[in-house]
Design a protein around this motif. Structure first.
Motif, PDB file in Angstrom:
ATOM      1  N   ALA A 138     162.036  18.258  24.439  1.00 35.45           N
ATOM      2  CA  ALA A 138     161.766  16.836  24.201  1.00 35.45           C
ATOM      3  C   ALA A 138     160.278  16.568  24.036  1.00 35.45           C
ATOM      4  N   PHE A 177     167.596  19.934  16.651  1.00 37.69           N
ATOM      5  CA  PHE A 177     168.422  19.031  17.474  1.00 37.69           C
ATOM      6  C   PHE A 177     168.861  19.724  18.747  1.00 37.69           C
ATOM      7  N   TRP A 178     169.299  18.882  19.699  1.00 36.28           N
ATOM      8  CA  TRP A 178     169.774  19.403  20.985  1.00 36.28           C
ATOM      9  C   TRP A 178     171.271  19.159  21.107  1.00 36.28           C
ATOM     10  N   ASN A 179     171.993  20.141  21.567  1.00 35.51           N
ATOM     11  CA  ASN A 179     173.360  19.909  22.029  1.00 35.51           C
ATOM     12  C   ASN A 179     173.645  20.853  23.185  1.00 35.51           C
TER      13      ASN A 179
END
Lengths: 462, 161
Positions: A138, A177-179
Motif C-alpha cells: 500500500a 493489484f491486491w487480492n
C-alpha cells in the motif's frame, strides 16, 4: 504464472552475482565443479536475500525493482557467458537426471496448487505476514510511513523479519493489484529451492523415501497456509542435512549452502537468531568431542580463511538484510512483545521454574515429538544391534535440536502471556523445528544402516 | 566371459539378494521399513497427500473460476467473517479513509484484527468521525447520522460518538 517466472529469472540473475564470486571467484568463471541442482537452489536463495537487501536499503519498491532487474539482467548475461565458456557444459547441464526433474516438477506442482488456489485464511498469515506485505504494498515502500508504529497494528508483531512480506509485496506491486491469492506467490519462491536441495539427496534408497515423507510431506499445510513455521523448519532441517553431508563429502557447495540456509532463517522468523545460536553452540560442542574432531574436522577453517574475501562477501550479503532490519527496528522503535532480557522476564522464568510450569512445557512438547523420538529410537537400536559406529553426520542435527529445544523452553518460561494459552496456540508449530532436527539425525542413521559405505561412494540417481 | 554373460542374464534384484543374503537384507532394510511404517502411521504425511490430491482435483474441476479469482483485484474476501465483509463493503462504497469501531465490535479480537488488516490502507483511528456499529447498537439508541447499513453492521457519521 508469468509473475512466478519473471521473479524466478530475476532472482536467478541477482543470485548469480552473489554465488559466482563466492564459489568461483568470478561471475564469468569457466569452472564448474558443482552439481547443477545445488547451484540453482543456492543461486535462487541468494537472489531472494539480495533482493530483500535491496528493498531494505532503497526502501522504495519501484526503485528496488528497477535496480534489481538491471542487476539481474547483468547477472543473467554473465551466467550465459559463463555457460558458453564452460569447458564441460554438457556434463554440467546433464547432471540433473530426468528422474530427478520429474520428481521435482511433480512435487512442486502438487504444492503450487494449494498455495495458489487457497485464499489467505490462517490467523498469523492474515494478521502478521501478509498484513505486513499489504502495508508495504500500500505504501509502495518498506519505510516508516507504511504504518509500523500506528496504534491499530500493535497486534501484528511488526518487529518480525520482512523477507516473505517483501517478496509478496513485490509480486502484487508488479501485478498492480491486491487480492487474497496473489501474495502467496512468495511461498512458491521459498518452496522451489528447498525442493531442489532435497532432491540433491536423491538416491535409489528407502532412506530417501523417508526423507521425502518427512520433508515436505509431514510438514502438512504449514507449507501452503501462509504461516512461516513450516518454511522455517524446512530450511533449518535442510541446513543441517547439508552440513551433515559436508562432514562426509567436504564439498564447498555443501557448507556454503548450509550456512546460506541457516542465515536465511534470520530473515524468515524472529526465532532465526535462536536457530543460529543453537547451531553455533552445537558446533562448538561437537568440536569439543575428541572423537569427532579427530575423525572429521567439520569445517576446514584454513580453506575458509584462505578465501577470506569470498567468505566475507558471502557473510556481508547474507547478514546485511538482518542487520539493516534491526537498525530500522531500533530507529522506528519497534519492540518485541516477549520482553526478552527484561527484569520482568527473568522474574517470570524463576517463578515458572519453581511452580513446576516447566513440566507442563516438557509434557506438551513430548506430545508433539514422541513419534519422531520413536523413529530415532528404532534407528539407534538397529544401529547398535548391527554394531555400527556412531554416525557422526547425525550429531549436529541432534545436538542442535536439543539446544534449540532448551531455547524454546526458555521462551515459553518467560512469556508474558498465559502459559497454557501460549502453548496451546503455538507448540505444534514451534516443535516442527525440533522434529525436523530429530528426523535429520534419523535420516543419517538410516542411510548408514541401509548402505555400509559412506554417502559419497553411493550411486546417485541418474 | 561366461560369468559375465551369466551376470547379464540374471536379474539385478537376484544378484543383489545373492550378494547380501536374506539375513543381510533383513538387517539393513527392516529398520528403515519400520521407521517408514511409524512415519506413515503417526505423521501427517498421508493426510498431506490426501489434501494435496483433493486440492488438485478441486483445482482441475474449477480451473476457469480459480483463474478468474487469482487475476481479479480484491478477490478472496469470502474467507472473512460476514460482519467484516459488510464493514469492508461499507468503507469501500463510501470511500472512507479513517474509521473506528464501536466498543462492542472492538471487544471481539477476531473482528478487530480481520477488519484492520483487510481494510488497510483505510486506517482504524480513535479520532475518526466514521463509526462502524452493529445494527443492534443503533437500535439501543447509540446513534449518529446513519450513512448506510447492511444486514448486521452500519456506518454512522458522528464527530463525538
Amino acid at each position: 504464472m508469468f509473475t512466478i517466472l519473471l521473479f524466478s529469472i530475476g532472482f536467478f540473475g541477482l543470485g548469480w552475482l552473489v554465488v559466482g564470486p563466492i564459489l568461483y571467484g568470478s561471475v564469468v568463471s569457466e569452472k564448474t565443479s558443482i552439481p547443477c541442482l545445488q547451484e540453482i537452489a543456492l543461486i535462487l536463495v541468494c537472489g531472494m536475500v539480495a533482493d530483500y537487501g535491496l528493498v531494505l536499503y532503497l526502501q522504495s519498491l519501484q526503485s528496488s525493482l528497477l535496480i534489481g532487474s538491471s542487476l539481474s539482467i547483468f547477472g543473467l548475461v554473465c551466467y550465459v557467458i559463463r555457460s558458453y565458456r564452460c569447458r564441460n557444459r554438457e556434463k554440467y547441464f546433464c547432471s540433473i537426471s530426468w528422474k530427478k526433474t520429474v520428481g521435482i516438477v511433480v512435487l512442486c506442482g502438487f504444492y503450487f496448487i494449494p498455495i495458489l488456489t487457497e485464499p489467505l485464511s490462517a490467523w498469523d498469515a492474515r494478521s502478521i505476514w501478509f498484513f505486513h506485505a499489504k502495508m508495504i504494498y500500500a505504501e509502495g515502500a518498506l519505510s516508516h510511513a507504511a504504518g509500523w508504529s500506528h496504534p491499530s497494528v500493535t497486534f501484528s508483531h511488526v518487529d518480525y523479519p520482512k523477507l516473505i512480506p517483501v517478496l509478496a509485496a513485490q509480486a502484487t506491486y508488479i501485478s498492480g493489484f491486491w487480492n487474497e491469492y496473489l501474495p502467496k506467490v512468495a511461498l512458491i519462491f521459498m518452496l522451489v529451492p528447498a525442493i531442489l536441495w532435497l532432491f540433491s539427496f536423491a538416491r535409489r534408497s528407502f532412506s530417501f523415501v523417508f526423507l521425502l515423507m518427512v520433508f515436505p510431506l509431514s510438514l502438512c499445510e504449514w507449507l501452503w497456509n501462509g504461516y512461516m513455521d513450516g518454511y522455517f523448519a524446512l530450511y533449518f532441517s535442510i541446513s543441517l542435512l547439508l552440513y551433515g553431508r559436508y562432514m562426509i563429502s567436504r564439498r564447498t557447495i555443501d557448507i556454503v549452502s548450509s550456512v546460506c540456509c541457516l542465515l536465511l532463517l534470520l530473515n524468515i522468523k524472529g526465532e532465526g537468531l535462536l536457530a543460529v545460536i543453537s547451531v553455533i553452540t552445537g558446533f562448538c560442542l561437537i568440536m569439543s568431542i575428541k572423537f569427532v574432531r579427530k575423525q572429521c574436522p567439520p569445517i576446514q577453517l584454513k580453506k575458509l580463511f584462505k578465501l577470506y574475501w569470498r567468505a566475507g562477501f558471502a557473510l556481508f550479503i547474507w547478514l546485511s538484510p538482518f542487520m539493516m532490519w534491526n537498525i530500522y527496528k531500533q530507529r522506528w522503535n519497534l519492540s518485541n512483545d516477549l520482553q526478552i532480557g527484561s527484569m520482568q522476564s527473568l522474574a517470570r522464568i524463576s517463578s515458572r521454574l519453581t511452580d513446576g510450569s516447566w513440566l507442563v512445557i516438557v509434557e506438551r512438547s513430548f506430545e508433539e515429538l514422541w513419534s519422531a523420538l520413536l523413529i530415532l529410537g528404532v534407528a539407534c537400536v538397529a544401529s547398535a544391534i548391527q554394531k555400527k559406529p556412531v554416525v557422526k553426520e547425525s550429531l549436529p542435527a541432534l545436538v542442535t535440536g536439543g539446544i534449540y529445544f532448551l531455547g524454546i523452553t526458555t521462551i515459553y518460561l518467560l512469556t508474558p502471556y498465559d502459559l497454557l494459552w501460549h502453548l496451546k496456540t503455538s507448540i505444534d508449530r514451534t516443535m516442527l523445528v525440533i522434529r525436523g532436527c530429530i528426523f535429520v539425525g534419523s535420516f543419517f542413521i538410516l542411510s548408514a544402516l541401509e548402505k555400509p559405505q559412506t554417502m559419497t561412494e553411493e550411486t546417485p540417481v541418474h | 566371459m561366461s560369468k559375465e554373460k551369466e551376470n547379464k542374464q540374471t536379474p539385478k534384484c537376484t544378484v543383489f539378494i545373492k550378494k547380501l543374503g536374506f539375513s543381510g537384507i533383513f538387517r539393513r532394510f527392516i529398520p528403515v521399513w519400520m521407521c517408514l511404517g511409524i512415519l506413515l502411521v503417526f505423521s501427517p504425511a498421508i493426510e498431506t497427500l490426501v489434501k494435496l490430491k483433493n486440492s488438485t482435483v478441486y483445482a482441475l474441476h474449477n480451473f476457469t473460476q480459480l483463474q478468474l479469482k487469482i487475476s481479479r483485484p480484491d478477490s478472496g474476501v469470502e474467507v472473512l467473517p460476514s460482519q467484516v465483509q459488510e464493514m469492508l463493503s461499507l468503507l469501500r462504497t463510501h470511500d472512507i479513509s479513517k474509521y473506528q469501531l464501536s466498543a462492542q465490535l472492538q471487544q471481539n479480537g477476531r473482528i478487530l484484527q480481520r477488519i484492520t488488516e483487510s481494510a488497510w490502507p483505510i486506517r482504524r483511528e480513535s479520532e475518526a468521525v466514521y463509526h462502524l456499529l452493529l445494527i443492534c447498537e443503533i437500535e439501543q439508541g447509540n446513534t449518529g447520522i446513519e450513512i448506510d447499513r447492511k444486514k448486521e453492521v452500519a456506518l454512522v457519521y458522528h464527530p463525538s460518538l
